[in-house]
Design an enzyme around this catalytic site. Sequence first.
Site, PDB file in Angstrom:
ATOM      1  CG  HIS A 110      13.755   7.817   4.687  1.00  6.87           C
ATOM      2  ND1 HIS A 110      15.129   7.964   4.630  1.00  6.87           N
ATOM      3  CD2 HIS A 110      13.366   7.478   3.422  1.00  6.87           C
ATOM      4  CE1 HIS A 110      15.538   7.709   3.391  1.00  6.87           C
ATOM      5  NE2 HIS A 110      14.488   7.415   2.641  1.00  6.87           N
TER       6      HIS A 110
ATOM      7  NE  ARG B 159      15.278   2.583   2.058  1.00  7.86           N
ATOM      8  CZ  ARG B 159      14.743   3.357   1.116  1.00  7.86           C
ATOM      9  NH1 ARG B 159      14.222   2.811   0.032  1.00  7.86           N
ATOM     10  NH2 ARG B 159      14.735   4.658   1.257  1.00  7.86           N
TER      11      ARG B 159
ATOM     12  NE  ARG C 112      13.409   8.239  -5.171  1.00  6.40           N
ATOM     13  CZ  ARG C 112      12.944   7.690  -6.295  1.00  6.40           C
ATOM     14  NH1 ARG C 112      13.019   8.346  -7.410  1.00  6.40           N
ATOM     15  NH2 ARG C 112      12.383   6.500  -6.288  1.00  6.40           N
TER      16      ARG C 112
END
Length: 300
Positions: A130, A102, A52
């Site tokens: 996050h 990330r 995602r």
Amino acid sequence: MKHILSADQFSKQDLEKILTRAADMENILQKGGSKIAEGKILATLFYEASTRTRLSFETAMYRLGGNIISEADVQFSSQTKGEVLADTIRIVGGYADIIAIRSPNIGDAKLAAQYSPVPILNGGDGPAEHPTQALLDLYTIKKNFSKLGTQKLTVSFVGDLKYGRTVHSLIKLLRHFEGISINFVAPESIQIPEKYIQPNDTLINTLNSDILKNSDIIYDTRIQRERFEDLQDFLNVKDAFIFTPQLVNQMKASAILMHPLPRINEITLEVDTLPQAKYFEQAQNGVPIRMALIAESLGL
Ligand code: CP
């Protein structure tokens, strides 16, 4: 240049601005997208698995008329040859106008920001934070509870609250709004770390009917197998809470069940068609939120 590194960095005014910009982006999406980022490049450096976050960042950039370059698998990165993150960021910052990263390591987004000539967007740093997920979660809450901040809401976080970075970031955002009561529901070994707890919060180890019946928002999370040092510790809690229709039907008709996804077995597939299930809508909100964040960070 505006980095997005932690949920700590936002004022309530910032949050309202981002939510408004995301709503504008949703209108733009319905009209087929925009060209405001034409000529700009987003680099996605993902050194940990993602579906995602990376793909919605990339979709967002395409929908703004920009382009992307991507390092989606650390195996094919020069980091495997021993290159340090600081060098990678200096180089990629010369190729792209903005970088989404990330990493499995806490603090890597902040480290990247120290060396980057372009804005850094934290797409998740280990079990820490996050923030862009938290913003899309907040956007989903606001869409379902338009009086957020002026109505009483009970929010129950359920599952892996120790390693669940989306929870850590979302709690920080929710603290800006009045009228929110928070329950943390988790086995003792994966309860919420102390630094996130405030005096009026409730901590419990079981998902009882009071929680199900009284919550307006239940935010469930995956037990994060990859973060456990001892497999047995994971096995002890992996099936702690499983949302079935029987449980979800105890929730208020107006309540919503959220989950950052991916889910494993903590929400059964039969729940997906119930009106409380909002996790797919939540994931879709990642595109307008990330369009808003890219545009704001680039000053567009
Ligand atoms: N919610 C989330 O971060 O999903 P991915 O790990 O698939 O990016």
